[in-house]
Motif scaffolding. Structure first.
Motif, PDB file in Angstrom:
ATOM      1  N   UNK A 113       0.952  -0.920  -0.238  1.00 50.17           N
ATOM      2  CA  UNK A 113      -0.032  -0.280   0.416  1.00 50.17           C
ATOM      3  C   UNK A 113       0.566   1.206   0.016  1.00 50.17           C
ATOM      4  N   UNK A 114       0.606   2.121  -1.042  1.00 49.21           N
ATOM      5  CA  UNK A 114       1.360   3.188  -1.092  1.00 49.21           C
ATOM      6  C   UNK A 114       1.252   4.250  -0.303  1.00 49.21           C
ATOM      7  N   UNK A 115       0.076   4.607   0.436  1.00 47.28           N
ATOM      8  CA  UNK A 115      -0.236   5.710   1.285  1.00 47.28           C
ATOM      9  C   UNK A 115       0.820   6.148   1.995  1.00 47.28           C
ATOM     10  N   UNK A 116       0.713   7.202   2.128  1.00 47.35           N
ATOM     11  CA  UNK A 116       2.099   7.714   3.313  1.00 47.35           C
ATOM     12  C   UNK A 116       2.218   7.718   4.817  1.00 47.35           C
ATOM     13  N   UNK A 117       2.896   8.063   5.013  1.00 47.33           N
ATOM     14  CA  UNK A 117       1.978   7.136   7.281  1.00 47.33           C
ATOM     15  C   UNK A 117       1.540   8.913   7.776  1.00 47.33           C
ATOM     16  N   UNK A 118       1.763  10.190   7.192  1.00 44.48           N
ATOM     17  CA  UNK A 118       0.430  10.786   7.363  1.00 44.48           C
ATOM     18  C   UNK A 118      -0.770  10.382   7.592  1.00 44.48           C
ATOM     19  N   UNK A 119      -0.922   9.480   6.221  1.00 44.05           N
ATOM     20  CA  UNK A 119      -2.663   9.013   6.211  1.00 44.05           C
ATOM     21  C   UNK A 119      -2.868   8.298   6.989  1.00 44.05           C
ATOM     22  N   UNK A 120      -2.019   7.605   7.940  1.00 41.83           N
ATOM     23  CA  UNK A 120      -2.102   6.515   8.873  1.00 41.83           C
ATOM     24  C   UNK A 120      -2.565   7.215  10.593  1.00 41.83           C
ATOM     25  N   UNK A 121      -1.638   7.816  10.031  1.00 37.61           N
ATOM     26  CA  UNK A 121      -1.613   9.138  11.453  1.00 37.61           C
ATOM     27  C   UNK A 121      -3.431   9.510  11.317  1.00 37.61           C
TER      28      UNK A 121
END
Length: 328
Positions: free
Chosen positions: A247-255
Motif C-alpha cells: 500500500x503506497x499511502x504515506x505515513x501521515x494518512x495512517x496517523x
C-alpha cells in the motif's frame, strides 16, 4: 460430584455474546463480499514478511507500555492495598488475552474484577481501569487531531470530525468527573437513584475513587504521555503492515486513519473489533483510492497482530490456578 455440563451462568454469558458474534460475522462477511475474497487473499499472499516482523516487535513494546501505564494509575489505591508487582503484571496480560474473545470492555471488566479479588475495593479497581481507558481514548483523539492539523483535506471529512468530536466529549465528561466537585456530586446523586443497592454502592465507590486522581497530576500526565506513545507505535505498526502489502499511502494518512479506526473498534458491538475493523479500514483507506482488497487485508493483519500481542497472557492464563480460570 461436579457437573460436566454447562452451568446456567456460562449459558447466560454465551447468550449475551451471541448478538455480538452475529454482528461481527455479518459485518466481516459483508465487507469481504464487497472487497472480493480473492482480492483480499491476493493482497495477503504477496505480503513482505520483513515489515511484518518489525510490527511484531513493536506490538511487544506497546504492550509493555500499556502495562506500565496501568501500574502508574494504581497510585490512587488505598495505601498498603496495592498487590505485588508480579500479580499486577499477571492480571494485565491475562485480561488482555481474555479480552480477545470479548467485546472491547470485556478485558477491562476482567481486569477490574481480578484486581478486586486481591484485597482492593471494587470501586478502586474499577476506577483504575476506567482511568486507563479514558486516557487511552484521549491519547487517540490527540494523535488524530494533530494529524488533521497538517491534513486540511481530511479535516473536511465530517464523519472523521464527528468520530473525534464524540470521543472528545466522552473524555470531557470523564475529566469533569475527576476535577469538578459539582459534577461528582451530580454523579453521586444519579448513582443513589439506581434500583439495585449493590450497584449504588459500587457506583458511589467508583466515583469517589475517580475523584482521588485529582491529587495525582504528575501520574496522570505520565500516563497520558505514555498513552500517546502507544498510539504512535500502533500507527507505525499499521504503516509497516501496509508497506508489507504494498500500500503506497504515506505515513501521515495512517496517523489520520488509524486513530479513527481504533475508536470504531472500541465500540462494544462485536468481538475484538471483528467486522468493525474491516469496515473502518475499507472506508478510510478507500477514501484515498486504496483497493478494497488491500485495505481489508490490512485490517485483518492489524487485528491478527493484536491477537499475537495478547498471546503471552494466554500462556499465563493456561498455567494459572484452577480458580483463576474459572473466574472467566
Amino acid at each position: 460430584m461436579s457437573s460436566s455440563g454447562p452451568t446456567p451462568r456460562r449459558l447466560a454469558r454465551a447468550f449475551r455474546l451471541l448478538p455480538r458474534l452475529i454482528i461481527a460475522a455479518g459485518l466481516t462477511a459483508y465487507v469481504l463480499w464487497k472487497s472480493h475474497p480473492r482480492a483480499v487473499l491476493a493482497a495477503a499472499a504477496g505480503a513482505d514478511w520483513r515489515p511484518i516482523a518489525i510490527a511484531l516487535v513493536l506490538v511487544l513494546f506497546d504492550r509493555a507500555l500499556m502495562a506500565y501505564r496501568w501500574m502508574v494509575l494504581l497510585c490512587a489505591l488505598t495505601p498498603g492495598s496495592r498487590p505485588a508487582f508480579g500479580a499486577v503484571l499477571r492480571i494485565f496480560f491475562v485480561s488482555s488475552f481474555v479480552g480477545t474473545f470479548l467485546p472491547s470492555v470485556g478485558g477491562d471488566v476482567y481486569r477490574a474484577y481480578s484486581l478486586s479479588r486481591m484485597n482492593v475495593s471494587g470501586g478502586e479497581s474499577a476506577a483504575s481501569v476506567l482511568m486507563d481507558r479514558v486516557l487511552g481514548v484521549l491519547s487517540i483523539v490527540i494523535v488524530g487531531l494533530a494529524a488533521l492539523v497538517v491534513t486540511p483535506r481530511m479535516a473536511a471529512n465530517r464523519w472523521v470530525l464527528l468520530t473525534l468530536a464524540t470521543a472528545s466529549g466522552a473524555c470531557l465528561i470523564a475529566a469533569l468527573g475527576v476535577f469538578s466537585e459539582r459534577f461528582a456530586a451530580l454523579a453521586q446523586s444519579v448513582a443513589g437513584r439506581l434500583p439495585n443497592h449493590r450497584a449504588q454502592r459500587l457506583s458511589a465507590g467508583v466515583i469517589d475513587s475517580v475523584r482521588r486522581y485529582a491529587r495525582h497530576h504528575g501520574e496522570l500526565a505520565n500516563v497520558l504521555v505514555m498513552s500517546i506513545v502507544v498510539q504512535i507505535v500502533r500507527v507505525v505498526q499499521a504503516w509497516c503492515l501496509g508497506r508489507a502489502l504494498g500500500i503506497e499511502a504515506g505515513m501521515l494518512m495512517y496517523f489520520v486513519f488509524i486513530p479513527i479506526a481504533l475508536l470504531i473498534m472500541l465500540l462494544p458491538i462485536t468481538i475484538y473489533g471483528l467486522g468493525t475493523s474491516q469496515w473502518a479500514f475499507g472506508w478510510l483507506f478507500g477514501s484515498i483510492d486504496v483497493p478494497m482488497g488491500a485495505a481489508v487485508a490490512l485490517s485483518i493483519l492489524f487485528v491478527a497482530l493484536g491477537v499475537l500481542g495478547n498471546l503471552p497472557g494466554g500462556i499465563l492464563y493456561a498455567f494459572g490456578t484452577r480458580a483463576e480460570r474459572q473466574a472467566t
